[in-house]
Motif scaffolding. Structure first.
Motif, short mmCIF file in Angstrom:
data_model
loop_
_atom_site.label_atom_id
_atom_site.label_comp_id
_atom_site.label_asym_id
_atom_site.label_seq_id
_atom_site.Cartn_x
_atom_site.Cartn_y
_atom_site.Cartn_z
N MET A 21 83.53 75.29 46.51
CA MET A 21 82.66 76.62 46.90
C MET A 21 81.45 75.35 45.84
O MET A 21 79.91 75.31 46.04
CB MET A 21 83.38 77.79 45.41
N ARG A 22 81.71 74.60 44.61
CA ARG A 22 80.55 74.41 43.92
C ARG A 22 79.62 73.15 44.94
O ARG A 22 78.62 73.34 45.07
CB ARG A 22 81.53 73.51 43.24
N MET A 23 80.31 73.08 46.15
CA MET A 23 79.98 71.76 46.77
C MET A 23 79.41 72.78 47.84
O MET A 23 77.54 72.19 48.32
CB MET A 23 80.77 71.01 47.45
N ALA A 24 79.30 73.82 48.55
CA ALA A 24 79.01 74.85 48.93
C ALA A 24 77.53 75.20 48.05
O ALA A 24 76.54 75.23 48.72
CB ALA A 24 79.72 75.82 49.81
N TYR A 25 77.94 76.07 47.65
CA TYR A 25 76.68 76.74 46.48
C TYR A 25 75.24 75.41 46.15
O TYR A 25 74.06 75.19 46.49
CB TYR A 25 76.97 77.02 45.03
N GLY A 26 76.29 74.32 45.93
CA GLY A 26 74.64 73.00 45.83
C GLY A 26 74.05 72.84 46.87
O GLY A 26 72.60 72.51 47.00
N SER A 27 74.59 72.57 48.32
CA SER A 27 74.41 72.75 49.39
C SER A 27 73.12 73.62 50.07
O SER A 27 71.97 73.50 49.95
CB SER A 27 74.83 72.34 50.16
N ILE A 28 73.70 74.91 49.46
CA ILE A 28 72.90 76.47 49.99
C ILE A 28 71.46 76.05 49.54
O ILE A 28 70.57 76.69 49.90
CB ILE A 28 73.28 77.82 50.13
N VAL A 29 71.59 76.27 47.46
CA VAL A 29 70.47 76.08 46.84
C VAL A 29 69.47 75.07 47.36
O VAL A 29 68.30 75.45 47.67
CB VAL A 29 70.93 76.01 45.62
N SER A 30 69.77 73.79 47.88
CA SER A 30 69.39 72.66 48.05
C SER A 30 68.65 72.80 49.11
O SER A 30 67.04 72.58 49.39
CB SER A 30 70.65 71.57 48.05
N SER A 31 69.21 73.47 50.04
CA SER A 31 68.36 73.41 51.25
C SER A 31 67.14 75.02 51.69
O SER A 31 66.30 74.59 52.60
CB SER A 31 69.81 73.61 52.48
N ILE A 32 67.74 75.60 50.53
CA ILE A 32 67.11 76.80 51.00
C ILE A 32 65.68 76.17 50.49
O ILE A 32 64.61 76.60 50.52
CB ILE A 32 67.91 77.70 50.07
N VAL A 33 65.74 75.72 48.89
CA VAL A 33 64.16 75.54 48.12
C VAL A 33 63.95 74.67 49.17
O VAL A 33 62.08 74.69 49.04
CB VAL A 33 64.35 74.84 47.24
N LYS A 34 64.41 73.22 49.67
CA LYS A 34 63.67 72.14 50.49
C LYS A 34 62.77 72.80 51.64
O LYS A 34 62.08 73.05 51.72
CB LYS A 34 64.28 71.01 50.74
N GLY A 35 63.89 73.71 52.12
CA GLY A 35 62.94 74.33 53.51
C GLY A 35 61.84 75.19 53.27
O GLY A 35 61.14 75.85 54.36
N ARG A 36 62.52 76.10 52.45
CA ARG A 36 61.03 77.17 52.11
C ARG A 36 59.59 75.82 51.74
O ARG A 36 58.47 76.50 52.09
CB ARG A 36 61.44 77.90 50.70
N VAL A 37 59.84 75.15 51.13
CA VAL A 37 58.63 74.18 50.49
C VAL A 37 58.15 73.46 52.42
O VAL A 37 56.64 73.84 52.65
CB VAL A 37 59.06 73.29 50.03
N ALA A 38 58.70 73.27 52.25
CA ALA A 38 58.49 72.80 54.33
C ALA A 38 57.79 73.95 55.14
O ALA A 38 56.62 73.81 55.63
CB ALA A 38 59.18 72.13 54.66
N GLU A 39 58.49 75.11 54.85
CA GLU A 39 57.72 76.14 55.90
C GLU A 39 56.18 76.26 55.18
O GLU A 39 55.66 76.22 55.60
CB GLU A 39 58.90 77.06 55.23
N ILE A 40 56.45 76.82 54.03
CA ILE A 40 55.01 77.07 53.71
C ILE A 40 54.05 75.89 53.16
O ILE A 40 52.55 76.35 53.64
CB ILE A 40 55.52 78.13 52.04
N THR A 41 54.12 74.81 53.37
CA THR A 41 53.52 73.46 53.53
C THR A 41 53.46 73.58 54.93
O THR A 41 51.71 73.41 55.35
CB THR A 41 53.50 72.77 53.17
N GLY A 42 53.93 73.50 56.04
CA GLY A 42 54.49 73.36 57.43
C GLY A 42 53.17 74.99 57.97
O GLY A 42 52.07 74.61 58.99
N GLU A 43 52.39 76.11 58.00
CA GLU A 43 51.80 77.10 57.47
C GLU A 43 50.42 76.43 57.52
O GLU A 43 49.38 77.16 57.59
CB GLU A 43 52.39 78.22 56.61
N ARG A 44 50.04 75.27 56.45
CA ARG A 44 49.15 75.23 56.32
C ARG A 44 48.64 74.16 57.03
O ARG A 44 47.44 73.36 56.69
CB ARG A 44 48.34 75.04 54.80
#
Length: 243
Positions: free
Chosen positions: A190-213
């Protein structure tokens, strides 16, 4: 999140060594400005949709310097003692995104032990006064043994709410976590899943909003103590925006 950092978080390796950063991730976006409020709202929405058990999400203000300095707003996600502090902020004409993933120390303080001893002394005297000098302490000991066994096996008994509540208690929480709360494969996963989920969401969202520009993240920095205190950079090839 690095594989070794995730493994250390899962195993609880850092849990008793004091507060320690498991991973610090950072990326700078040149000549762009974004809304931190919108970014935090989207991250919170995506993570809430994951329905991670026992996860608390809040916006917190952390001083930029000393006690009299201005505060910077962060999005904080906390599960047990594993915390993500996510930041989005301008720096001149540029903008940066970052997060720190760290584990808080499990520390039993003298005053907490004193409170528990005082409570036990009070219960001992009350049991002798109301039940009897022999039966009272015997009954109290049986109740304490049952309580200790329950705390030790809370998850196995299906008492997840009790487990989550005990961890958050100011007096009992550290004592419960250090001496009673058993680690398990499930908790590690659960600790590993929690860290992986949050990390991927933050990085994915940053890539998405920068990619939109039409902006590609050219360089990202990631720090973990397992890399001997050095920041490792991941660099990509810049991509020109299409017309």
């Amino acid at each position: 999140m690095s594989a070794k950092g995730a493994a250390d978080a899962a195993s609880g390796k850092h849990a008793k060594a004091g507060p320690e950063v498991i991973e610090h991730w950072f990326t700078l976006v040149p000549a762009q400005q974004f809304s931190a409020n919108d970014f935090y709202a989207e991250i919170q929405k995506e993570i809430s949709a994951q329905k991670i058990p026992a996860l608390d999400i809040a916006r917190v203000e952390i001083p930029e310097g000393g006690p009299l300095s201005d505060n910077r707003e962060y999005l904080q996600m906390k599960r047990e003692r594993l915390t993500f502090d996510v930041c989005a902020a301008p720096v001149g004409v540029n903008y940066f995104f970052s997060y720190r993933f760290f584990v808080e120390e499990v520390k039993v303080r003298p005053w907490q032990i004193a409170v528990v001893i005082a409570a036990l002394w009070f219960l001992l005297n009350a049991s002798i006064r109301h039940v009897g000098i022999f039966l009272g302490p015997t009954l109290l000991l049986a109740i304490l043994c049952l309580l200790g066994w329950t705390m030790r096996n809370a998850i196995g008994l299906g008492l997840r709410d009790l487990d989550a509540t005990l961890v958050k208690l100011a007096v009992i929480g550290p004592i419960y976590e250090r001496y009673f709360r058993k680690d398990s494969y499930y908790r590690q996963d659960m600790r590993m899943a929690y860290g992986s989920i949050v990390s991927s969401i933050v990085k994915g969202r940053v890539a998405e909003i920068t990619g939109e520009r039409g902006v590609q993240l050219v360089r990202e920095y990631s720090y973990s103590p397992v890399f001997e205190g050095l920041y490792s950079a991941r660099q990509g090839s810049p991509k020109q925006p299409t017309a």
